[in-house]
Design a protein around this motif. Structure first.
Motif, PDB file in Angstrom:
ATOM      1  N   VAL A  32       0.838  -1.201   0.000  1.00  0.00           N
ATOM      2  CA  VAL A  32       0.000   0.000   0.000  1.00  0.00           C
ATOM      3  C   VAL A  32       0.870   1.248   0.000  1.00  0.00           C
ATOM      4  O   VAL A  32       0.407   2.347  -0.307  1.00  0.00           O
ATOM      5  N   HIS A  33       2.139   1.079   0.375  1.00  0.00           N
ATOM      6  CA  HIS A  33       3.005   2.250   0.479  1.00  0.00           C
ATOM      7  C   HIS A  33       3.860   2.467  -0.761  1.00  0.00           C
ATOM      8  O   HIS A  33       4.169   3.591  -1.114  1.00  0.00           O
ATOM      9  N   GLU A  34       4.285   1.350  -1.367  1.00  0.00           N
ATOM     10  CA  GLU A  34       5.284   1.463  -2.424  1.00  0.00           C
ATOM     11  C   GLU A  34       4.925   0.559  -3.579  1.00  0.00           C
ATOM     12  O   GLU A  34       4.242  -0.445  -3.421  1.00  0.00           O
ATOM     13  N   LYS A  35       5.500   0.896  -4.733  1.00  0.00           N
ATOM     14  CA  LYS A  35       5.391   0.018  -5.892  1.00  0.00           C
ATOM     15  C   LYS A  35       6.532  -0.974  -5.846  1.00  0.00           C
ATOM     16  O   LYS A  35       7.614  -0.644  -5.353  1.00  0.00           O
ATOM     17  N   ALA A  36       6.309  -2.170  -6.373  1.00  0.00           N
ATOM     18  CA  ALA A  36       7.358  -3.191  -6.350  1.00  0.00           C
ATOM     19  C   ALA A  36       8.574  -2.736  -7.138  1.00  0.00           C
ATOM     20  O   ALA A  36       8.462  -2.018  -8.135  1.00  0.00           O
ATOM     21  N   LEU A  37       9.744  -3.162  -6.643  1.00  0.00           N
ATOM     22  CA  LEU A  37      10.983  -2.901  -7.363  1.00  0.00           C
ATOM     23  C   LEU A  37      11.712  -4.237  -7.487  1.00  0.00           C
ATOM     24  O   LEU A  37      11.938  -4.918  -6.484  1.00  0.00           O
ATOM     25  N   ASN A  38      12.041  -4.599  -8.720  1.00  0.00           N
ATOM     26  CA  ASN A  38      12.701  -5.893  -8.928  1.00  0.00           C
ATOM     27  C   ASN A  38      14.137  -5.873  -8.454  1.00  0.00           C
ATOM     28  O   ASN A  38      14.786  -4.835  -8.477  1.00  0.00           O
ATOM     29  N   GLN A  39      14.614  -7.041  -8.077  1.00  0.00           N
ATOM     30  CA  GLN A  39      16.048  -7.182  -7.886  1.00  0.00           C
ATOM     31  C   GLN A  39      16.706  -6.991  -9.247  1.00  0.00           C
ATOM     32  O   GLN A  39      16.137  -7.355 -10.282  1.00  0.00           O
ATOM     33  N   SER A  40      17.900  -6.448  -9.249  1.00  0.00           N
ATOM     34  CA  SER A  40      18.565  -6.179 -10.516  1.00  0.00           C
ATOM     35  C   SER A  40      20.058  -6.087 -10.259  1.00  0.00           C
ATOM     36  O   SER A  40      20.503  -6.194  -9.115  1.00  0.00           O
ATOM     37  N   VAL A  41      20.819  -5.883 -11.310  1.00  0.00           N
ATOM     38  CA  VAL A  41      22.244  -5.694 -11.076  1.00  0.00           C
ATOM     39  C   VAL A  41      22.473  -4.477 -10.190  1.00  0.00           C
ATOM     40  O   VAL A  41      23.462  -4.408  -9.470  1.00  0.00           O
ATOM     41  N   PHE A  42      21.520  -3.527 -10.210  1.00  0.00           N
ATOM     42  CA  PHE A  42      21.726  -2.314  -9.399  1.00  0.00           C
ATOM     43  C   PHE A  42      21.519  -2.558  -7.910  1.00  0.00           C
ATOM     44  O   PHE A  42      22.204  -1.970  -7.082  1.00  0.00           O
ATOM     45  N   THR A  43      20.575  -3.452  -7.575  1.00  0.00           N
ATOM     46  CA  THR A  43      20.391  -3.717  -6.145  1.00  0.00           C
ATOM     47  C   THR A  43      21.640  -4.399  -5.595  1.00  0.00           C
ATOM     48  O   THR A  43      22.064  -4.143  -4.475  1.00  0.00           O
ATOM     49  N   ALA A  75      -3.631   3.953  10.709  1.00  0.00           N
ATOM     50  CA  ALA A  75      -2.421   3.381  11.327  1.00  0.00           C
ATOM     51  C   ALA A  75      -2.435   1.860  11.333  1.00  0.00           C
ATOM     52  O   ALA A  75      -1.460   1.230  11.728  1.00  0.00           O
ATOM     53  N   THR A  76      -3.560   1.268  10.901  1.00  0.00           N
ATOM     54  CA  THR A  76      -3.598  -0.206  10.901  1.00  0.00           C
ATOM     55  C   THR A  76      -2.899  -0.784   9.675  1.00  0.00           C
ATOM     56  O   THR A  76      -2.720  -1.987   9.587  1.00  0.00           O
ATOM     57  N   LEU A  77      -2.524   0.099   8.719  1.00  0.00           N
ATOM     58  CA  LEU A  77      -1.803  -0.418   7.559  1.00  0.00           C
ATOM     59  C   LEU A  77      -0.470  -1.004   8.017  1.00  0.00           C
ATOM     60  O   LEU A  77       0.107  -0.532   8.995  1.00  0.00           O
ATOM     61  N   PRO A  78       0.011  -2.020   7.312  1.00  0.00           N
ATOM     62  CA  PRO A  78       1.297  -2.599   7.727  1.00  0.00           C
ATOM     63  C   PRO A  78       2.449  -1.605   7.557  1.00  0.00           C
ATOM     64  O   PRO A  78       2.360  -0.688   6.748  1.00  0.00           O
ATOM     65  N   GLY A  79       3.500  -1.811   8.316  1.00  0.00           N
ATOM     66  CA  GLY A  79       4.668  -0.954   8.219  1.00  0.00           C
ATOM     67  C   GLY A  79       5.426  -1.214   6.934  1.00  0.00           C
ATOM     68  O   GLY A  79       5.143  -2.149   6.207  1.00  0.00           O
ATOM     69  N   ILE A  80       6.368  -0.332   6.667  1.00  0.00           N
ATOM     70  CA  ILE A  80       7.235  -0.538   5.510  1.00  0.00           C
ATOM     71  C   ILE A  80       8.438  -1.303   6.033  1.00  0.00           C
ATOM     72  O   ILE A  80       9.303  -0.748   6.704  1.00  0.00           O
ATOM     73  N   ALA A  81       8.445  -2.611   5.759  1.00  0.00           N
ATOM     74  CA  ALA A  81       9.411  -3.479   6.436  1.00  0.00           C
ATOM     75  C   ALA A  81      10.633  -3.744   5.564  1.00  0.00           C
ATOM     76  O   ALA A  81      10.492  -4.128   4.406  1.00  0.00           O
ATOM     77  N   PRO A  82      11.812  -3.546   6.110  1.00  0.00           N
ATOM     78  CA  PRO A  82      13.010  -3.953   5.375  1.00  0.00           C
ATOM     79  C   PRO A  82      13.115  -5.481   5.376  1.00  0.00           C
ATOM     80  O   PRO A  82      12.537  -6.139   6.227  1.00  0.00           O
TER      81      PRO A  82
END
Lengths: 790, 330
Positions: free
Chosen positions: A600-611, B95-102
């Motif tokens: 919900v926060h971010e768009k997917a980013l593929n693994q790549s040579v850059f990662t 705030a119930t949305l999941p965190g941005i997890a590494p």
């Protein structure tokens, strides 16, 4: 080896239960586990089969009347060996047999059956279930099975270590028990017989080293028949089958005294002679197990002067083997060289009860005792008579080793004082001759302990009988400090921690691979001479194939975003000598799937040579402060790859795993990225000292420069140029935006660079930075035909 | 109105206005400008000071400065409160949305166990030594008192690379290299990968990892060996673990022992390591005078320790690279 508790009791008093006995033996150095222990069972008794008639409604069943000491029961039994008059084990109605099998009254083919006549398997004695267990008639009907049979069948399995040839026998085990429990060891009574027989057979040894002693004796008038019950029970309890009285005697004596003997059928010896010699070219023999053995040259044989009749100390020949019809025999009780027997057994890939004992070393001076034991038993059990004198060829008598044991050394090694009386008693009970003086004991080791050659061997004997648990632990630390890093591989810790911090999971893979996989890297892999299988016949030259297979395994099991690393050794072959077998420590990682997943926060980013390049840069540049240069390369395993250079040293490769590797390793992976580097070339740099650099406090000045250039221009090259021109005040320069637009023109891009300056000594002003910026603009515009975009 | 009255009036208006502090940034700015802006009410009062007499001005200046500071402070305080609550005040903030997890990595259980073993021995003065996985027969066997044609050689099924070259069956080869290169006293542990030519099953693999230790000094006793291994076992498995030393046989130690720990779960003794006093023959082989030097040595399988510690039932898990296994170890 399986030892029977009941049998051991022939030689030493034992009060302990079978499991306590096993514990005691373990603590004496004879690793022991209970093999058979019969738990108390109610309603299971000794029974007598009064009659066994055919079942009226079934051909294969018998209708029996079984007497349990009080009552007679009608029982239906299907065992082929059931017969009237037998003494058997009877499980009455209400009994619970092992496996929670409850006996109830049942009707079988219209006839009532009250209880069961048991097989060995039903009683958990063995896997035997072909027929019922038939006992010696001396057992009383009505006696509890577990009470009377339990003690007879209780046994212990021993794992005998190579230093204890003496313990490969009931006598040897009994001796240890006697020593530990302070009891008397009673050897079996043996009579040497003055024979009036005049028969002899010439015995010669080609080499007295191969066969230092050979005893032969001829017996006649033997009747081969089933063994008496006590002998059958002994062998059963020790895990062996009874064959007939003659064969059983030889096996019994082997298990009793640990000294193998062999019995030839005297009548079958074509040439009445014994010659012990090494085999010649192209000789062969069919052994007792009916296998034809092609003998390599130099195998020690017993021959009849012409052809082999036994492989010495390993197995007899079929042709001269005893049978049901045997009436006269030649008994062999010999002592063979342990190394000769071991080499012979190895080259034939044979291991027999006999070879196991000879190669560990039997007692040369026990050969005559063993001989007489066999002769006595044959006489008693088969009616045979000795018709020859004992023919004992023993030119050079082997004596026990003389060893001095210092009292001080015993205390030093043990770490405590052990009572002199205890030492002397123990040694003499173990069979040593001991003379005590003020500071030492002069000992002569018994010849049944060929392992005892030095002072330390005797110390071990004393301490093991004393009991390791009785030696007090010393909880002090002694000795001196040693300066220096205690672990020379400390430098690896940071790599593991960083990789784990970057989300990678550590794996350990098998070093052994098949030939194809092990050579994928293009290096020559090291083959095993004796591999487990072709799949594990070569040492790996790279960690990548293993990691690719791990990634595929996980993908097939539902994990799609994969980050794995391994830190391990690889090997490569540069020649045949040990020095040309290279071992190097490698760090490799593989990744496939997403670097950032859709959320919900971010768009997917593929693994790549850059990662991966980012990880390398963080480790090598940001963390270690070394210079990282990636140079385009053509490397096996990668479709696109770069050499990894650290401070000018080529250490490894990174890139996108080649699709042909992914295919050849039979994976479902579409794309994966990896790096692999070794530590050898630069690990010394990692052990260097780190020094603090002053923190810069003057304000930073930054600029954004936006250039329009052709697509073919590499941003990294432009950046390198900027860094060069920016000089010492530069703290950071990086591309922050790339923009393409029809207004820019076809195949053109606009690249924005962020450039930041800081002086260690003053606040920078425009007049300090502007000339540098101008120079950068001039350089980039000219070098790359780029236009500054305002 | 006197200046004082004007000041009070501005202050009370301000307090009323900030009571319902606006959310919208423009409204906030308008509010600031109204009172504290260059042409705001406070500035207006400052400019009205021109009408005052020279004697009155200093006192008026003080009052006005106090007003300005007071209002600025209160405004800032409101701003801060407002800012800190900015997101929570969004009625739709979820705030119930999941965190941005590494991404989370993990250390292999064998690595972790090995580190623990190393740490325990380093804590009592041991150093760590490493050595080759491929070695000659001499360093792997002969120097360790395995006679060439002796059943002791059967104790370890060996992979041969050449007739005289093996994949080491234990890390004891490194003890020999170490003693060849260094004079006593020494106190080292040697971790590393070792190989056995054994069929693969739930309890055995063609390779495993070992940690061996050796301590050589003038007076070293079996009592010390017991002490050091009791320390190790209790650090590793807890202070209450029941253990025993049982006589055994290794060619390179004498007396030799196996150490068992009691498993209450399985109700039996489990073998965890082998040890003993360094055999004088080994000292003779590396040129240490065995009439002066004594020592103890011990060896354990990292897999075995890890399997007991984490209750892992199948040794093959370690080499599968299965994330479902790996992720359980932090």
């Amino acid at each position: 080896m399986i030892v029977s508790q009941h049998w051991l009791k022939d030689y030493v008093d034992i009060d302990a239960t079978v499991s306590d006995l096993a514990d005691m033996l373990s603590l004496l150095g004879l690793e022991a586990e209970v093999h058979t222990e019969i738990q108390p069972m109610s309603h299971v008794v000794i029974g007598k089969v009064k009659s066994a008639e055919k079942h009226p409604n079934a051909d294969k069943l018998k209708l029996c009347q079984v007497f349990d000491g009080k009552k007679t029961h009608q029982v239906v039994c299907g065992a082929p060996n059931i017969d009237a008059g037998q003494t058997i084990v009877f499980a009455k109605e209400g009994a619970v047999l092992p496996g929670n099998f409850k006996l109830k009254k049942v009707t079988i083919r219209g006839v009532e059956s009250n209880g069961m006549i048991c097989s060995e398997r039903e009683l958990n004695l063995s896997d035997e279930h072909e027929g019922i267990l038939v006992l010696d008639d001396t057992f009383q009907a009505g006696d509890s099975f577990s009470d009377v049979i339990g003690p007879i069948r209780a046994s212990i399995e021993l794992d005998i270590t190579p230093n204890r040839p003496d313990a490969f026998s009931h006598i040897g085990v009994a001796r240890d028990i006697a020593v530990k429990t302070n009891k008397v060891l009673a050897l079996p009574k043996v009579l040497s017989i003055e024979s009036d027989g005049e028969k002899t057979i010439p015995i010669t040894m080609e080499s007295n080293d191969d066969c230092p002693r050979y005893i032969g004796g001829i017996m006649e008038g033997i009747t081969v028949s089933p063994s008496p019950q006590w002998l059958v029970d002994r062998l059963h309890a020790a895990g062996q089958r009874s064959i007939n009285n003659l064969v059983d005697i030889s096996n019994f004596v082997l298990l009793e005294l640990g000294h193998p003997t062999h019995i030839f059928d005297y009548d079958k010896l074509k040439n009445k002679e014994i010659l012990i010699r090494r085999s010649k070219k192209n000789e062969s023999i069919v052994t007792l197990d009916e296998e034809k053995r092609e003998l390599s040259e130099g195998q020690l044989l017993i021959t009849d002067g012409k052809i082999p009749i036994a492989i010495a100390g390993i197995m007899g020949g079929l042709e001269s083997a005893v049978s049901e019809k045997t009436t006269s025999v030649l008994i062999e009780s010999a002592y063979f060289n342990a190394v000769v027997i071991r080499k012979g057994a190895k080259s034939l890939s044979m291991q027999t009860e006999s070879s196991k004992r000879f190669e560990r070393g039997v007692d040369p001076n026990g050969a005559d005792f063993t001989f007489w034991r066999v002769v006595n038993l044959i006489q008693d059990l088969t009616g045979g008579k000795l018709v020859s004198p004992i023919m004992d060829i023993y030119p050079k008598v082997i004596k026990g080793k003389k060893i001095t044991l210092r009292k001080s050394e015993l205390s030093l090694i043990a770490g405590c004082k052990i009572d002199n009386k205890f030492v002397e008693n123990t040694l003499s009970n173990l069979g040593f001759k001991v003379q005590s003086s003020e500071n030492e004991w002069n000992c002569t080791a018994p010849t049944f302990r060929p392992d005892i050659e030095r002072e330390i061997d005797i110390i071990e004997e004393i301490i093991r009988v004393y009991g390791y648990d009785n030696i007090p632990s010393d909880n002090n630390i002694y000795g001196s400090y040693r300066i220096g890093n205690p672990d020379p591989e400390t430098y690896l810790k940071q790599f593991r921690k960083l990789m784990i911090g970057f989300g990678y999971r550590q794996v350990y893979n098998n070093s052994l691979q098949n030939e194809t996989i092990s050579q994928m890297s293009g290096k020559t892999s090291i083959p095993m001479m004796n591999p487990l299988s072709t799949e594990m016949a070569f040492l790996r030259t790279s960690l990548l194939p293993g990691l690719i297979q791990n990634a595929d395994f996980n993908q097939k099991n539902g994990t799609t975003d994969i980050r794995l690393f391994e830190l391990g050794n690889v090997h490569a072959k540069h020649g045949d000598s040990l020095g040309e077998l290279e071992e190097s420590l490698i760090l490799s990682c593989i990744t496939t799937g997403n670097y950032i997943s859709d959320s919900v926060h971010e768009k997917a980013l593929n693994q790549s040579v850059f990662t991966l390049k980012g990880i390398l840069s963080q480790i090598i540049e940001s963390h270690l402060g070394f210079r990282l240069v990636l140079k385009k390369s053509q490397t096996p395993g990668f479709d696109v790859s770069w050499e990894i250079n650290i401070n000018g040293k080529l250490v490894g490769y990174m890139g996108q795993i080649s699709s042909s590797w992914l295919k050849n390793l039979d994976t479902d992976i579409e794309s994966a990225f990896a790096f692999e580097f070794s530590f050898e070339a630069w690990k010394n740099m990692l052990k260097g000292k780190q020094t603090f650099k002053p923190i810069q406090t003057f304000p930073k000045v930054s600029r954004h420069l936006n250039f329009v250039m052709e697509e073919s221009i590499r941003v990294g090259n432009v950046l390198d140029g900027i860094k060069k021109k920016a000089g010492k005040l530069l703290t950071n320069a990086e591309p922050v935006d790339i923009f393409r637009d029809s207004e820019l023109g076809k195949d053109m891009k606009s690249v924005t660079f962020f450039i930041e300056f800081q002086s260690p000594s003053k606040t920078l002003e425009d007049k300090d930075v502007n000339p540098i910026i101008d120079e950068i603009i001039g350089f980039v515009s000219q070098q790359y035909d780029a236009k500054l975009r305002v | 109105m006197s200046l004082k009255e004007n000041i009070d009036s501005v202050r009370s208006d301000f307090l009323a206005d900030i009571e319902s502090f606006p959310n919208d940034a423009q409204d906030i700015e308008n509010l600031r400008v109204k009172y504290l802006g260059r042409k705001g009410l406070v500035a207006g009062l400052f400019s009205s000071m021109g009408n005052l007499s020279a004697e009155e001005r200093p006192q008026a200046g003080q009052l006005l400065n106090a007003l300005k500071n007071d209002l600025s402070e209160q405004f800032q305080k409101k701003m801060d409160e407002n800012n800190s609550g900015a997101q929570t005040q969004d009625p739709y903030f979820d705030a119930t949305l999941p965190g941005i997890a590494p991404a989370l990595g993990s250390m292999h259980p064998l690595e972790r166990t090995l580190q623990e073993i190393k740490d325990i021995f380093i804590s009592i003065g041991f150093h760590v030594e490493y050595g080759p996985e491929i070695d000659d027969d001499y360093h792997n066997f002969s120097a360790l008192n395995f006679p060439e044609h002796h059943p002791a050689r059967d104790m370890q099924d060996t992979f041969f690379v050449a007739p005289d070259t093996v994949l080491r069956t234990h890390t004891s080869n490194v003890q020999i290299h170490l003693m060849e290169n260094e004079d006593p006293p020494i106190r080292h542990i040697v971790p590393g990968r070792v190989y056995r030519n054994e069929a693969i099953s739930f309890k055995s693999y063609c390779l495993f990892h070992q940690v061996e230790g050796i301590y050589v000094d003038k007076n070293v006793s079996f009592g010390e060996l017991k002490g050091v291994l009791e320390y190790f076992v209790r650090q590793m498995f807890g202070p209450k673990v029941k253990m025993r030393f049982r006589p055994s046989f290794f060619p390179f130690t004498e007396p030799s022992a196996e150490v068992d720990i009691w498993s209450t779960e399985r109700n039996q003794w489990l073998e965890i390591l082998g040890c003993g006093m360094v055999d004088p023959a080994v000292f003779d082989n590396v040129g240490y005078d065995s009439s002066i030097w004594h020592g103890y040595a011990f060896g354990m399988g990292v897999e075995r320790i890890a399997m007991l510690k984490y209750k892992i039932d199948d040794i093959r898990h370690f080499y599968q690279g299965d994330v479902r296994f790996l992720r359980q170890f932090k």
